[in-house]
Design an enzyme around this catalytic site. Structure first.
Site, short mmCIF file in Angstrom:
data_model
loop_
_atom_site.label_atom_id
_atom_site.label_comp_id
_atom_site.label_asym_id
_atom_site.label_seq_id
_atom_site.Cartn_x
_atom_site.Cartn_y
_atom_site.Cartn_z
N LYS A 220 -20.36 -40.54 48.85
CA LYS A 220 -19.70 -40.92 47.60
C LYS A 220 -20.68 -41.42 46.55
CE LYS A 220 -15.00 -41.14 49.01
NZ LYS A 220 -13.79 -41.89 49.32
N ARG A 254 -14.20 -41.49 57.91
CA ARG A 254 -13.99 -40.13 57.42
C ARG A 254 -15.32 -39.64 56.86
NH1 ARG A 254 -12.96 -37.81 52.53
NH2 ARG A 254 -11.58 -36.02 52.45
C1 7PJ Z 1 -10.92 -40.16 50.80
C2 7PJ Z 1 -9.86 -39.34 51.18
C3 7PJ Z 1 -11.00 -41.49 51.31
C4 7PJ Z 1 -8.99 -40.99 52.53
C5 7PJ Z 1 -11.12 -38.27 49.80
C6 7PJ Z 1 -14.39 -37.58 48.86
C7 7PJ Z 1 -13.19 -37.63 48.01
N1 7PJ Z 1 -8.91 -39.75 52.05
N2 7PJ Z 1 -10.01 -38.17 50.54
N3 7PJ Z 1 -10.01 -41.85 52.18
N4 7PJ Z 1 -11.71 -39.46 49.95
N5 7PJ Z 1 -8.07 -41.44 53.39
O1 7PJ Z 1 -14.36 -37.28 50.05
O2 7PJ Z 1 -15.48 -37.85 48.27
O3 7PJ Z 1 -11.87 -42.30 51.01
S1 7PJ Z 1 -11.70 -37.00 48.77
#
Ligand code: 7PJ
Length: 274
Positions: A220, A254
């Site tokens: 990020k 994640r």
């Molecule tokens: C997240 C997401 C996060 C959850 C994305 C990226 C943006 N879902 N989907 N938490 N981020 N739960 O991966 O940079 O931080 S998309």
């Protein structure tokens, strides 16, 4: 702690790794729909081999400034991938805020909904409640189109925690049992660097809400802001951030870089259990 996830029961006594599978056309190639499909399937199998405990499949980019994708387009992207992965050894999560996509994805074999909108869309609570699937309720301020324009909080940690506490209560009232719910402070979703760092520093407090915490920090821009590195050069920063989250109680991380994250977690586990 255990997470009920359709026919899966995830044991969260050790932190779990959710691998990210984007099913979005690569803007740098002229590959058509089949290319998008086959590279997603290939990537998913690679992540499982690398040690992913679950996969998060998304057909709409929720990155700051990204355009919305139509419902049918999103279905056309993700359903063949979910169906193509039928029978894999790990649960599939569908990254969507659209109730129609939630329902179709679960029918096709997904066992978790990862909703950056925390089931606030009309019909989203019911879409999940009608299934046995788990759900991740994430906090964001604003929409992906506008959220980084002017993030504003009195006290980011308590405001995010209050929001998540309220969404857990609403989900429970709608018939989604607590052991199916995960919460996520939503790093980068309507937050400045200082907000993101505050949330990570204070992440342990979120566990007091009594449901598992998921942290998504991988690659990020907050990591870019600290290191000065471009998005594809944030591996070390991503692994460090994931480990900080785990040390502060995150039950699920994640990530894009599953292999490296799994290795790092093995060190934490060995030290903690040795
Ligand atoms: C997240 C997401 C996060 C959850 C994305 C990226 C943006 N879902 N989907 N938490 N981020 N739960 O991966 O940079 O931080 S998309």
């Amino acid at each position: 702690m255990q997470l009920l996830c359709g026919s899966f029961k995830l044991d969260l006594s050790r932190p779990k790794v959710m691998g990210i599978v984007n099913v979005t056309p690569d803007s740098f190639s002229d590959g058509g729909r089949y290319d998008t499909f086959s590279s997603a399937i290939e990537h998913a199998y690679q992540l499982i081999e690398d040690g992913a405990d679950m996969l998060d499949i998304g057909g709409e980019s929720t990155r700051p400034g990204a355009a919305e994708v139509g419902e049918q387009e999103e279905l056309d992207r993700v359903l063949p991938v979910i169906e193509g992965l039928r029978g894999i050894s790990v649960p599939i999560s569908i990254d969507t805020w659209k109730p129609v996509v939630m329902r179709a994805a679960i029918k096709a074999g997904a066992s978790m909904v990862n909703d950056v909108n925390a089931l606030q869309a009309d019909g989203a609570l019911q879409a999940v409640a009608a299934t046995e699937g788990a759900v991740c309720l994430m906090h964001k301020q604003g929409t992906p189109q506008s959220m980084q324009q002017q993030p504003d909080y009195r006290d980011v940690v308590s405001e995010v925690a209050d929001f998540l506490k309220q969404r857990v209560a609403v989900a429970e009232q709608a018939g989604i049992a607590r052991d199916r719910i995960v919460i996520d402070p939503g790093f980068g979703f309507g937050k400045t660097l200082a907000h993101n760092l505050d949330l990570l520093r204070e992440l342990q407090g979120f566990s007091a809400l009594g449901v598992p915490v998921l942290a998504g920090l991988s690659r990020k821009s907050m990591l870019g802001a600290v290191t000065g590195r471009d998005v594809n050069e944030r591996l070390a920063a991503s692994v460090a951030a994931a480990m900080l989250a785990v040390q502060r109680g995150a039950a699920i991380v994640r990530v894009h870089d599953v292999r490296e994250t799994v290795d790092a977690l093995k060190i934490i586990n060995a030290v903690n259990e040795g």
